[in-house]
Write a protein that holds these residues in place. Sequence first.
Motif, short mmCIF file in Angstrom:
data_model
loop_
_atom_site.label_atom_id
_atom_site.label_comp_id
_atom_site.label_asym_id
_atom_site.label_seq_id
_atom_site.Cartn_x
_atom_site.Cartn_y
_atom_site.Cartn_z
N VAL A 20 -12.39 32.15 -74.01
CA VAL A 20 -13.37 31.50 -73.16
C VAL A 20 -14.71 32.22 -73.37
O VAL A 20 -14.74 33.44 -73.53
CB VAL A 20 -12.95 31.48 -71.67
CG1 VAL A 20 -12.81 32.87 -71.11
CG2 VAL A 20 -13.89 30.64 -70.85
N TRP A 21 -15.79 31.45 -73.38
CA TRP A 21 -17.14 31.98 -73.60
C TRP A 21 -17.97 31.79 -72.35
O TRP A 21 -17.99 30.71 -71.77
CB TRP A 21 -17.78 31.27 -74.80
CG TRP A 21 -17.04 31.55 -76.07
CD1 TRP A 21 -15.88 30.95 -76.50
CD2 TRP A 21 -17.37 32.51 -77.06
NE1 TRP A 21 -15.47 31.48 -77.69
CE2 TRP A 21 -16.38 32.45 -78.06
CE3 TRP A 21 -18.41 33.43 -77.19
CZ2 TRP A 21 -16.40 33.26 -79.19
CZ3 TRP A 21 -18.43 34.24 -78.33
CH2 TRP A 21 -17.43 34.15 -79.31
N MET A 22 -18.65 32.86 -71.91
CA MET A 22 -19.42 32.85 -70.67
C MET A 22 -20.78 33.50 -70.89
O MET A 22 -20.97 34.27 -71.83
CB MET A 22 -18.69 33.64 -69.58
CG MET A 22 -17.32 33.13 -69.24
SD MET A 22 -16.59 34.23 -67.98
CE MET A 22 -14.95 33.54 -67.88
N VAL A 23 -21.69 33.23 -69.95
CA VAL A 23 -23.01 33.86 -69.94
C VAL A 23 -23.30 34.34 -68.52
O VAL A 23 -23.17 33.58 -67.56
CB VAL A 23 -24.12 32.88 -70.38
CG1 VAL A 23 -25.50 33.48 -70.15
CG2 VAL A 23 -23.94 32.47 -71.83
N ILE A 51 -11.93 37.01 -73.17
CA ILE A 51 -13.19 36.61 -72.54
C ILE A 51 -14.33 37.16 -73.38
O ILE A 51 -14.36 38.36 -73.67
CB ILE A 51 -13.32 37.15 -71.10
CG1 ILE A 51 -12.27 36.52 -70.19
CG2 ILE A 51 -14.73 36.91 -70.55
CD1 ILE A 51 -12.24 37.10 -68.78
N HIS A 52 -15.23 36.28 -73.78
CA HIS A 52 -16.47 36.67 -74.45
C HIS A 52 -17.59 36.38 -73.47
O HIS A 52 -17.78 35.23 -73.06
CB HIS A 52 -16.69 35.84 -75.72
CG HIS A 52 -15.64 36.01 -76.75
ND1 HIS A 52 -15.74 36.94 -77.76
CD2 HIS A 52 -14.45 35.38 -76.92
CE1 HIS A 52 -14.66 36.86 -78.53
NE2 HIS A 52 -13.86 35.92 -78.04
N CYS A 53 -18.34 37.40 -73.06
CA CYS A 53 -19.38 37.19 -72.05
C CYS A 53 -20.70 37.82 -72.50
O CYS A 53 -20.79 39.03 -72.68
CB CYS A 53 -18.95 37.79 -70.71
SG CYS A 53 -20.16 37.53 -69.38
N LEU A 54 -21.71 36.96 -72.70
CA LEU A 54 -23.06 37.44 -72.91
C LEU A 54 -23.50 38.04 -71.59
O LEU A 54 -23.41 37.39 -70.55
CB LEU A 54 -23.97 36.28 -73.30
CG LEU A 54 -25.40 36.61 -73.70
CD1 LEU A 54 -25.94 35.53 -74.61
CD2 LEU A 54 -26.30 36.79 -72.50
N PHE A 55 -23.93 39.29 -71.60
CA PHE A 55 -24.22 40.04 -70.38
C PHE A 55 -25.65 40.55 -70.45
O PHE A 55 -25.97 41.41 -71.26
CB PHE A 55 -23.23 41.20 -70.27
CG PHE A 55 -23.19 41.89 -68.95
CD1 PHE A 55 -22.51 41.32 -67.88
CD2 PHE A 55 -23.80 43.12 -68.77
CE1 PHE A 55 -22.45 41.96 -66.65
CE2 PHE A 55 -23.75 43.76 -67.54
CZ PHE A 55 -23.07 43.19 -66.48
#
Length: 193
Positions: A20-23, A51-55
């Motif tokens: 899953v990709w998140m920002v 989980i891939h999250c741009l932070f």
Amino acid sequence: MAEHKIGGLLSSTILPKKEVWMVFAGMINQDSVRSIFSMFSTATQDGFTDIHCLFQSSGGVVGDGVALYNFFKTMPITVRLYNVGSICSIGVIAYLGAPNRVAAQSSTFMIHRAQSAALSLTSERMTAAANSLVIDDARMEAILKAEIALPETHWETHKVADLWLDAEEGLDAGLITEIAPFAPPKGERIFFI
């Protein structure tokens, strides 16, 4: 990983990777922490493995950043946080909780000691604020020293000023685990926290 009972014995079958990709872009505070907790918990309940999250964060409240650090550290699935611009202040502490920390080549990090505005404070409240800052500094320093290895000159700068690091310095210090872009596959749905 799913377990299947075969003839009284347990055997494990590796399930396919489900990402899953998140920002997340914002201040670290109770509202944002609640949203991150909720999204990440939903991802684990929905069977995601990664989980891939741009932070992206300019900082926020020390206690909330420490809570995120501890939460990311204990997630039961793979967490990758990505810095594509800059992560500052308590955002860096939160970021350090992820086992996989990725940064774009052009990204930066900024760490500094705990701060408080001393406006309209009585002497008693100023003393309490100073005590709080000492506690916050101690817990942030403990996390930083447990997670990264900076040259002594950088620690000296950190004592008196904002310390900025680029991606290469972050990699050398162990702040990041990889220099790479945030690159969701084409057509992938991205969730905003």
